[in-house]
Design a protein around this motif. Structure first.
Motif, PDB file in Angstrom:
ATOM      1  N   MET A   2       0.764  -1.242  -0.005  1.00 28.33           N
ATOM      2  CA  MET A   2       0.109  -0.141   0.095  1.00 28.33           C
ATOM      3  C   MET A   2       0.863   1.210  -0.078  1.00 28.33           C
ATOM      4  SD  MET A   2      -3.163  -0.388  -0.243  1.00 28.33           S
ATOM      5  CE  MET A   2      -2.877  -1.911  -1.323  1.00 28.33           C
ATOM      6  N   LEU A   3       2.050   1.184   0.675  1.00 33.43           N
ATOM      7  CA  LEU A   3       3.057   2.482   0.689  1.00 33.43           C
ATOM      8  C   LEU A   3       3.390   2.688  -0.790  1.00 33.43           C
ATOM      9  CD1 LEU A   3       4.430   4.560   2.454  1.00 33.43           C
ATOM     10  CD2 LEU A   3       6.153   2.753   2.537  1.00 33.43           C
ATOM     11  N   ILE A   4       3.851   1.428  -1.313  1.00 34.20           N
ATOM     12  CA  ILE A   4       4.464   1.643  -2.671  1.00 34.20           C
ATOM     13  C   ILE A   4       3.337   2.146  -3.627  1.00 34.20           C
ATOM     14  CG2 ILE A   4       5.210   0.213  -4.650  1.00 34.20           C
ATOM     15  CD1 ILE A   4       6.802  -1.560  -2.569  1.00 34.20           C
ATOM     16  N   ILE A   5       2.160   1.641  -3.628  1.00 36.38           N
ATOM     17  CA  ILE A   5       0.972   2.202  -4.299  1.00 36.38           C
ATOM     18  C   ILE A   5       0.653   3.781  -4.124  1.00 36.38           C
ATOM     19  CG2 ILE A   5      -1.391   1.938  -5.019  1.00 36.38           C
ATOM     20  CD1 ILE A   5      -1.152  -1.037  -4.629  1.00 36.38           C
ATOM     21  N   PHE A   6       0.607   3.989  -2.677  1.00 37.21           N
ATOM     22  CA  PHE A   6       0.260   5.530  -2.445  1.00 37.21           C
ATOM     23  C   PHE A   6       1.327   6.436  -2.734  1.00 37.21           C
ATOM     24  CE2 PHE A   6      -3.238   3.565   0.097  1.00 37.21           C
ATOM     25  CZ  PHE A   6      -4.441   4.394  -0.700  1.00 37.21           C
ATOM     26  N   THR A   7       2.630   5.809  -3.099  1.00 31.76           N
ATOM     27  CA  THR A   7       3.823   7.044  -3.075  1.00 31.76           C
ATOM     28  C   THR A   7       3.964   6.982  -4.750  1.00 31.76           C
ATOM     29  OG1 THR A   7       5.609   4.997  -2.917  1.00 31.76           O
ATOM     30  CG2 THR A   7       5.025   6.595  -0.914  1.00 31.76           C
ATOM     31  N   GLY A   8       3.190   6.381  -5.418  1.00 29.17           N
ATOM     32  CA  GLY A   8       3.274   6.265  -6.937  1.00 29.17           C
ATOM     33  C   GLY A   8       4.313   5.242  -7.608  1.00 29.17           C
ATOM     34  N   TRP A   9       4.999   4.716  -6.551  1.00 28.21           N
ATOM     35  CA  TRP A   9       5.926   3.766  -7.486  1.00 28.21           C
ATOM     36  C   TRP A   9       5.478   2.710  -8.257  1.00 28.21           C
ATOM     37  CZ3 TRP A   9      10.273   2.851  -3.168  1.00 28.21           C
ATOM     38  CH2 TRP A   9      11.006   4.100  -2.952  1.00 28.21           C
ATOM     39  N   LEU A  10       4.327   2.190  -7.762  1.00 29.14           N
ATOM     40  CA  LEU A  10       3.388   1.262  -8.417  1.00 29.14           C
ATOM     41  C   LEU A  10       1.961   1.770  -8.724  1.00 29.14           C
ATOM     42  CD1 LEU A  10       3.626  -1.778  -9.396  1.00 29.14           C
ATOM     43  CD2 LEU A  10       2.666  -2.529  -7.005  1.00 29.14           C
ATOM     44  N   PRO A  11       1.591   2.394  -9.736  1.00 27.51           N
ATOM     45  CA  PRO A  11       0.607   2.922 -10.111  1.00 27.51           C
ATOM     46  C   PRO A  11      -0.493   1.689 -10.482  1.00 27.51           C
ATOM     47  CG  PRO A  11       2.222   3.633 -11.923  1.00 27.51           C
ATOM     48  CD  PRO A  11       2.887   2.821 -10.813  1.00 27.51           C
ATOM     49  N   LEU A  12      -1.566   1.849 -10.187  1.00 32.82           N
ATOM     50  CA  LEU A  12      -2.591   0.922 -10.472  1.00 32.82           C
ATOM     51  C   LEU A  12      -3.349   1.644 -11.840  1.00 32.82           C
ATOM     52  CD1 LEU A  12      -4.004  -0.345  -7.137  1.00 32.82           C
ATOM     53  CD2 LEU A  12      -2.444  -1.543  -8.448  1.00 32.82           C
ATOM     54  N   PRO A  13      -3.702   0.527 -12.765  1.00 36.56           N
ATOM     55  CA  PRO A  13      -4.356   1.124 -13.883  1.00 36.56           C
ATOM     56  C   PRO A  13      -5.704   1.556 -13.439  1.00 36.56           C
ATOM     57  CG  PRO A  13      -4.165  -1.010 -14.111  1.00 36.56           C
ATOM     58  CD  PRO A  13      -3.309  -0.666 -13.073  1.00 36.56           C
TER      59      PRO A  13
END
Length: 83
Positions: free
Chosen positions: A69-80
């Motif tokens: 979740m940290l990686i997603i919310f920081t933008g390193w792993l953007p979800l389509p």
């Protein structure tokens, strides 16, 4: 773009299943088993400690989920976006 609670829960469930299959073989040994007489599998452990493994799976997967979740919310792993 923040993700919804359903997506967050789905990511947690995926993390939980992955961690479960990593934790299940822990604690088993290559001990010599005597032939089972009660219809059990030959290689099944006598005491699998499933309750302890489920509890371990839950807290380890929570930590893994928090990192994801940290990686997603920081933008390193953007979800389509599906919309």
């Amino acid at each position: 773009m923040p993700i919804g609670p359903v997506t967050m829960f789905a990511v947690y469930i995926v993390c939980w299943w992955v961690v479960l299959f990593a934790v299940l073989p822990l604690g088993t040994s290559e001990e010599v088993h005597k032939p089972p007489t009660d219809g059990a599998q030959w290689g099944a452990p006598e005491n699998p400690n499933l309750k302890r493994k489920f509890i371990t799976t839950t807290w380890v997967s929570f930590i893994l989920w928090a990192v994801v979740m940290l990686i997603i919310f920081t933008g390193w792993l953007p979800l389509p976006s599906l919309g």
